[in-house]
Design an enzyme around this catalytic site. Structure first.
Site, PDB file in Angstrom:
ATOM      1  CB  SER A 163      -0.912   0.020   1.234  1.00 18.74           C
ATOM      2  OG  SER A 163      -0.140   0.060   2.423  1.00 18.74           O
ATOM      3  CB  SER A 200       9.654  10.645   8.124  1.00 16.32           C
ATOM      4  OG  SER A 200       8.750  11.622   8.581  1.00 16.32           O
ATOM      5  CE1 TYR A 228       7.536   6.620  10.831  1.00 14.30           C
ATOM      6  CE2 TYR A 228       7.432   9.011  11.092  1.00 14.30           C
ATOM      7  CZ  TYR A 228       7.430   7.892  10.278  1.00 14.30           C
ATOM      8  OH  TYR A 228       7.324   8.036   8.912  1.00 14.30           O
ATOM      9  CE  LYS A 258      10.422   6.020   9.040  1.00 20.88           C
ATOM     10  NZ  LYS A 258      10.468   4.960   8.009  1.00 20.88           N
ATOM     11  CB  THR A 305      -0.242   6.725   2.502  1.00 19.69           C
ATOM     12  OG1 THR A 305       0.392   7.146   3.721  1.00 19.69           O
ATOM     13  CG2 THR A 305       0.561   7.229   1.303  1.00 19.69           C
TER      14      THR A 305
END
Length: 264
Positions: free
Chosen positions: A15, A141, A154, A158, A189
């Site tokens: 996805s 990101s 998160y 990264k 998304t």
């Protein structure tokens, strides 16, 4: 990296950006290897890619399970496919305060985003070197370039990818290994829907920033264009990209803006 006739392995291909990049690359690549947890979804992407006369192999695995990563790698080895490029798009995001998040959630984020990504990379890299070179890409990101509220681990995972892949690049210039860090902003998304909350469960909501973000297919075209040019950093998004430059050149404004972000 010229894609024509090349074998390219894409993770996170079920996805979002990974799926969109797979479909975009299928217009040029000779063979795609598609990975992700959902085998049924991978086969649906395979059908889309094969419409562009691209050969496709499905190799499902869970980024949080090193054994499943190794099993997928052995499957590809056994098939005789030579991986010319590995583009890592798999990962999960976060929506939780540091003060409310138990350590197991932080570990889960690192297991998937960092350790899962480097586990496959470490398996593929020696073969790339043996074959005369290759191209590696990892998806970071905007918050891989600075910290941001509700994204603590998160963001940290990264940041860790930047350190790992920049080191890998420095070590392997003589081995003709190219490395690109993909740095998306808000892309339309389901990343926020699947993000983990303070209990490690799915956030279950599509954030407004995601809903109004750049369409995934537009993002994929930009990424593929820059991957073809072996760009070391690929910054892609809308106006949100400016935060990277604000953090670098006017940090006081960044700190002010970040502190004003409201809980989601």
């Amino acid at each position: 990296m010229q894609f024509k006739g090349k074998t390219i392995w894409i993770t996170g291909a079920t996805s979002g950006i990974g799926k969109a990049v797979a479909i975009e690359l299928s217009k040029e690549a000779g063979h795609l290897i598609l990975s992700g947890r959902n085998e049924e979804a991978l086969h649906e992407v395979k059908v889309n890619c094969e419409q562009n006369n691209c050969k496709v192999t499905v190799a499902p695995f869970d980024l949080g399970d090193t054994d499943s990563i190794e099993a997928a790698f052995k499957k590809i080895q056994k098939s005789g496919l030579k991986t010319d490029a590995l583009y890592n798009f798999g990962g999960i995001s976060q929506r939780a305060l540091v003060s409310e998040t138990p350590l197991f959630v932080d570990r889960k984020l690192f297991e998937v985003n960092y350790f899962g990504t480097i586990a496959l990379t470490k398996l593929v890299l020696p073969e790339m070197i043996k074959n005369g070179g290759g191209h590696l890409a990892a998806t970071s990101s905007l918050v891989g370039k600075f910290g941001f509220p509700y994204r603590s681990s998160y963001s940290a995972s990264k940041h860790a990818l930047h350190g790992f892949f920049e080191s890998l690049l420095a070590e392997n210039k003589a081995n003709n290994i190219k490395v690109s860090m993909i740095i998306p902003g808000f892309i339309n998304t389901n990343i926020s829907v699947n993000a983990v909350d303070k209990e490690g469960k799915a956030h279950g909501k599509l954030d407004d920033n995601q809903a109004n973000g750049m369409p995934a297919d537009v993002c994929a075209r930009i990424i593929c264009k820059k991957l073809k040019k072996d760009k070391k950093e690929i910054l892609v998004g809308k106006k949100d990209k400016v935060m990277v430059h604000i953090r670098r050149f006017i940090p006081a404004i960044y700190y002010h803006l970040a502190s004003r972000v409201k809980p989601m």
